[in-house]
Design an enzyme around this catalytic site. Structure first.
Site, PDB file in Angstrom:
ATOM      1  N   HIS A   1      35.081  38.984  33.901  1.00 36.75           N
ATOM      2  CA  HIS A   1      36.487  39.167  33.554  1.00 36.75           C
ATOM      3  C   HIS A   1      37.351  38.667  34.721  1.00 36.75           C
ATOM      4  O   HIS A   1      36.839  38.388  35.808  1.00 36.75           O
ATOM      5  CB  HIS A   1      36.794  40.654  33.274  1.00 36.75           C
TER       6      HIS A   1
HETATM    7  C1  T46 Z   1      35.792  44.117  39.048  1.00 37.20           C
HETATM    8  C2  T46 Z   1      34.344  44.300  39.365  1.00 37.20           C
HETATM    9  C3  T46 Z   1      33.995  43.867  40.743  1.00 37.20           C
HETATM   10  C4  T46 Z   1      37.371  52.964  35.058  1.00 37.20           C
HETATM   11  O1  T46 Z   1      37.582  53.850  34.215  1.00 37.20           O
HETATM   12  N1  T46 Z   1      38.013  52.999  36.273  1.00 37.20           N
HETATM   13  C5  T46 Z   1      37.801  52.050  37.217  1.00 37.20           C
HETATM   14  O2  T46 Z   1      38.422  52.121  38.307  1.00 37.20           O
HETATM   15  C6  T46 Z   1      36.898  50.990  36.933  1.00 37.20           C
HETATM   16  C7  T46 Z   1      36.662  49.906  37.970  1.00 37.20           C
HETATM   17  C8  T46 Z   1      36.272  50.966  35.727  1.00 37.20           C
HETATM   18  N2  T46 Z   1      36.493  51.949  34.810  1.00 37.20           N
HETATM   19  C9  T46 Z   1      35.759  51.925  33.542  1.00 37.20           C
HETATM   20  C10 T46 Z   1      36.087  50.749  32.641  1.00 37.20           C
HETATM   21  C11 T46 Z   1      34.788  50.546  31.884  1.00 37.20           C
HETATM   22  O3  T46 Z   1      34.757  51.411  30.758  1.00 37.20           O
HETATM   23  O4  T46 Z   1      34.370  51.817  33.838  1.00 37.20           O
HETATM   24  C12 T46 Z   1      33.724  51.025  32.870  1.00 37.20           C
HETATM   25  C13 T46 Z   1      32.962  49.882  33.520  1.00 37.20           C
HETATM   26  O5  T46 Z   1      33.918  48.956  34.048  1.00 37.20           O
HETATM   27  P1  T46 Z   1      33.635  47.381  34.073  1.00 37.20           P
HETATM   28  O6  T46 Z   1      32.814  46.979  32.920  1.00 37.20           O
HETATM   29  O7  T46 Z   1      34.946  46.685  34.238  1.00 37.20           O
HETATM   30  O8  T46 Z   1      32.759  47.289  35.410  1.00 37.20           O
HETATM   31  P2  T46 Z   1      32.344  45.983  36.223  1.00 37.20           P
HETATM   32  O9  T46 Z   1      31.407  46.429  37.286  1.00 37.20           O
HETATM   33  O10 T46 Z   1      31.900  44.887  35.332  1.00 37.20           O
HETATM   34  O11 T46 Z   1      33.715  45.492  36.896  1.00 37.20           O
HETATM   35  C14 T46 Z   1      34.261  46.251  37.938  1.00 37.20           C
HETATM   36  C15 T46 Z   1      35.781  46.316  37.822  1.00 37.20           C
HETATM   37  O12 T46 Z   1      36.164  46.793  36.519  1.00 37.20           O
HETATM   38  C16 T46 Z   1      36.429  44.982  38.046  1.00 37.20           C
HETATM   39  O13 T46 Z   1      37.790  45.209  38.330  1.00 37.20           O
HETATM   40  O14 T46 Z   1      36.391  43.169  39.503  1.00 37.20           O
HETATM   41  O15 T46 Z   1      33.895  45.660  39.174  1.00 37.20           O
END
Ligand code: T46
Length: 138
Positions: free
Chosen positions: A52
């Site tokens: 993303h």
């Molecule tokens: C990024 C990379 C490096 C939350 O509720 N609060 C938070 O602060 C974050 C970061 C995520 N979430 C929830 C949103 C999703 O339901 O946790 C779940 C997993 O998030 P995501 O799929 O976006 O996780 P990553 O590891 O793919 O991405 C994260 C960050 O979202 C993103 O900003 O740059 O780490």
């Protein structure tokens, strides 16, 4: 924004016979005020994170433990970084697609961010991301 704005930043490392200490001061060591901290851990072998871009969020990623790779993409060019030291971090400006993979066993990815969590700030569809990048270029 281009991947040229993203860069590895070296952090202070205080070493003595008891080990190492690294610290990060908001806006002094990284180019934004820190509003949120999160960390990714217990990543299974072969798993990938990211996939993303953010519209406005600035982030700083550190391999506090172990190692992983970060591929940054500004819609025109991809640049890969390998993070494996707690005193180096990767600054990622807004508007950059990121993929994070190649996590070593037991690695810990610490992320400092410029704002609170907001799902509206995410672009999670790659074609939409490319459309934004290419429309914004004069
Ligand atoms: C990024 C990379 C490096 C939350 O509720 N609060 C938070 O602060 C974050 C970061 C995520 N979430 C929830 C949103 C999703 O339901 O946790 C779940 C997993 O998030 P995501 O799929 O976006 O996780 P990553 O590891 O793919 O991405 C994260 C960050 O979202 C993103 O900003 O740059 O780490």
């Amino acid at each position: 924004m281009s991947t040229d704005h993203c860069r590895i930043i070296q952090l202070p490392k205080i070493h003595d016979e008891r080990g190492n200490l690294t610290f990060i001061e908001s806006s002094r060591h990284i180019p934004f005020e820190i509003k949120r901290v999160y960390y990714v851990y217990d990543v299974p072998g072969g798993a990938e994170r990211g996939g993303h871009a953010h519209k406005t969020l600035h982030q700083f990623l550190i391999a506090v433990g172990g190692s992983f790779s970060v591929i940054l993409d500004d819609g025109f060019r991809k640049t890969e970084f390998y993070l494996n030291r707690g005193y180096f971090g990767l600054y990622v400006c807004p508007g950059i697609w990121r993929e994070i993979n190649n996590f070593s066993t037991g690695s810990l990815c610490l992320v400092l961010t410029s704002d609170f969590y907001d799902e509206e700030d995410y672009i999670r569809d790659y074609d939409s991301f490319l459309a934004v990048c290419h429309d914004t270029v004069p």
